[in-house]
Design a protein around this motif. Structure first.
Motif, PDB file in Angstrom:
ATOM      1  N   SER A 134      46.091  47.990  40.727  1.00 47.86           N
ATOM      2  CA  SER A 134      47.172  47.335  39.981  1.00 47.86           C
ATOM      3  C   SER A 134      48.347  47.030  40.908  1.00 47.86           C
ATOM      4  O   SER A 134      48.763  47.876  41.708  1.00 47.86           O
ATOM      5  CB  SER A 134      47.629  48.236  38.831  1.00 47.86           C
ATOM      6  OG  SER A 134      46.579  48.422  37.900  1.00 47.86           O
ATOM      7  N   LYS A 136      51.888  44.561  40.361  1.00 53.96           N
ATOM      8  CA  LYS A 136      52.615  43.591  39.538  1.00 53.96           C
ATOM      9  C   LYS A 136      52.961  42.337  40.328  1.00 53.96           C
ATOM     10  O   LYS A 136      52.920  41.223  39.795  1.00 53.96           O
ATOM     11  CB  LYS A 136      53.889  44.231  38.981  1.00 53.96           C
ATOM     12  CG  LYS A 136      53.634  45.284  37.916  1.00 53.96           C
ATOM     13  CD  LYS A 136      54.937  45.817  37.354  1.00 53.96           C
ATOM     14  CE  LYS A 136      54.679  46.831  36.244  1.00 53.96           C
ATOM     15  NZ  LYS A 136      55.947  47.375  35.689  1.00 53.96           N
ATOM     16  N   THR A 141      46.587  43.612  36.952  1.00 49.31           N
ATOM     17  CA  THR A 141      46.826  44.625  35.934  1.00 49.31           C
ATOM     18  C   THR A 141      45.479  45.083  35.370  1.00 49.31           C
ATOM     19  O   THR A 141      44.430  44.541  35.706  1.00 49.31           O
ATOM     20  CB  THR A 141      47.681  44.064  34.786  1.00 49.31           C
ATOM     21  OG1 THR A 141      46.937  43.007  34.135  1.00 49.31           O
ATOM     22  CG2 THR A 141      49.000  43.490  35.302  1.00 49.31           C
TER      23      THR A 141
END
Length: 348
Positions: A134, A136, A141
């Motif tokens: 993950s 951002k 995600t």
């Protein structure tokens, strides 16, 4: 042109592929797939980044394909980390004014975003980040990872994979795409075309003896039986499981025990009484059978070990993706973690 994560690039490739591309990141499976997608429209010439020199490339970068008139010839530098460090000025100059007859693809395990080369490629050409962890900033995600598995990966095997099944696979095997893709390929054999691979099938087929063995490892850790934990760990690694894929499986239940311990500690600091069942429920352990098993495991670990579960597991995860990612060092780290967890567990 852009910086994309591999999920985006593979699921929806850019309409116009650039003359230069950097393919970088820790996931070798994603790097291989991205390079194949970038070079699918013409001839491919590959060089080993450990041994190639810039002088070896001059003629190839200036020569178009003699046989494929519709596509671009791709010049690929595999494992180019050493090559980039040795020829950074030449690369920066070429990227500023690349040739038009070929596509130049550089494959690296990492590429720092604060370098001139990264900025030039990401700004005018294409940089593809190949990681499933993950992030951002990269747009990675849990949702995008699930979509990639149920879409791109499942389609490669003519399979239909439910979102719940994808989540179960990640829970049991970790985030490494190569491992997940292998299991999806196996699961596709259990279903006729058009039928859906669901969560129950995943848990039945994938867990199997491996799931049982992981359970035996966590039980041995909780009871302080380091020898048994190491024996079961050796069975899994001898069966082809890599430490980076095993850690999430082992950590899954231990992490919840660590979260339950943290809940108890937090509420005690606030002067509140807390039942162990409530702390386990807050950590996501709700089924009666799981609660009883987890209570026994926490008692086996003891408060001191329970408090260390989360930081130790996080430290092991970071090291496996960094300093201990090489073969041999990764096994040593996982064995050391198991010893650390089980060695001093109090005896009942």
């Amino acid at each position: 042109m852009a910086i994309l994560n591999a999920f985006e690039m593979l699921s929806k490739p850019p309409a116009d592929l650039p003359s230069v591309a950097a393919v970088f990141g820790p996931d070798t499976t994603l790097r291989t797939w991205v390079i194949a997608a970038l070079s699918s429209d013409g001839d491919v010439t590959s060089f080993d980044g450990e041994s190639v020199r810039w002088s070896d490339l001059r003629d190839d970068l200036a020569t178009a394909s003699l046989f494929d008139f519709d596509g671009k010839r791709s010049i690929v530098i595999r494992d180019a980390d050493k090559f980039v460090s040795q020829h950074r000025p030449e690369l920066e100059k070429y990227v500023a004014t690349p040739g038009t007859s070929n596509r130049f693809i550089i494959e690296l395990s990492s590429l720092a975003s604060n370098t001139k080369l990264y900025k030039a490629i990401a700004g005018d050409h294409l940089a593809v980040a190949c990681t499933s962890s993950s992030d951002k900033k990269l747009g990675i995600t849990a949702a995008t990872r699930r979509k990639f598995l149920t879409g791109y990966v499942a389609r490669q095997h003519g399979a239909t994979l439910s979102g719940e099944a994808a989540d179960a696979l990640i829970e049991m095997l970790g985030e490494e795409i190569g491992m997940l893709e292998t299991e999806i390929a196996k699961l596709a054999l259990y279903k006729a075309p058009g039928e859906t691979i669901d969560e129950p099938l995943v848990r039945e087929v994938v867990a199997g003896w491996q799931g049982k063995t992981v359970w035996q490892i966590t039980e041995a850790i909780a009871t302080g039986n380091a020898a048994e934990a190491l024996l079961q760990l050796d069975k899994l690694m001898s069966g082809g499981q890599r430490p980076i894929a095993l850690l999430p499986q082992i950590a899954w239940s231990l992490r919840r025990l660590g979260m339950a311990t943290a809940v108890v500690e937090h509420r005690e600091r606030e002067g509140r009484t807390v039942q162990l069942e409530d702390a386990l429920a807050a950590a996501g352990i709700n089924r009666p059978s799981d609660i009883q098993q987890s209570k026994a495991q926490l008692r086996g670990l003891g408060r001191a070990r329970g408090k260390q579960l989360l930081p130790w597991l996080l430290d092991a995860d970071l090291r496996l993706k960094g300093t201990h990612s090489a073969e041999g060092r990764d096994r040593f780290l996982l064995e050391h973690l198991v010893m650390r967890l089980a060695k001093a567990a109090p005896k009942k």
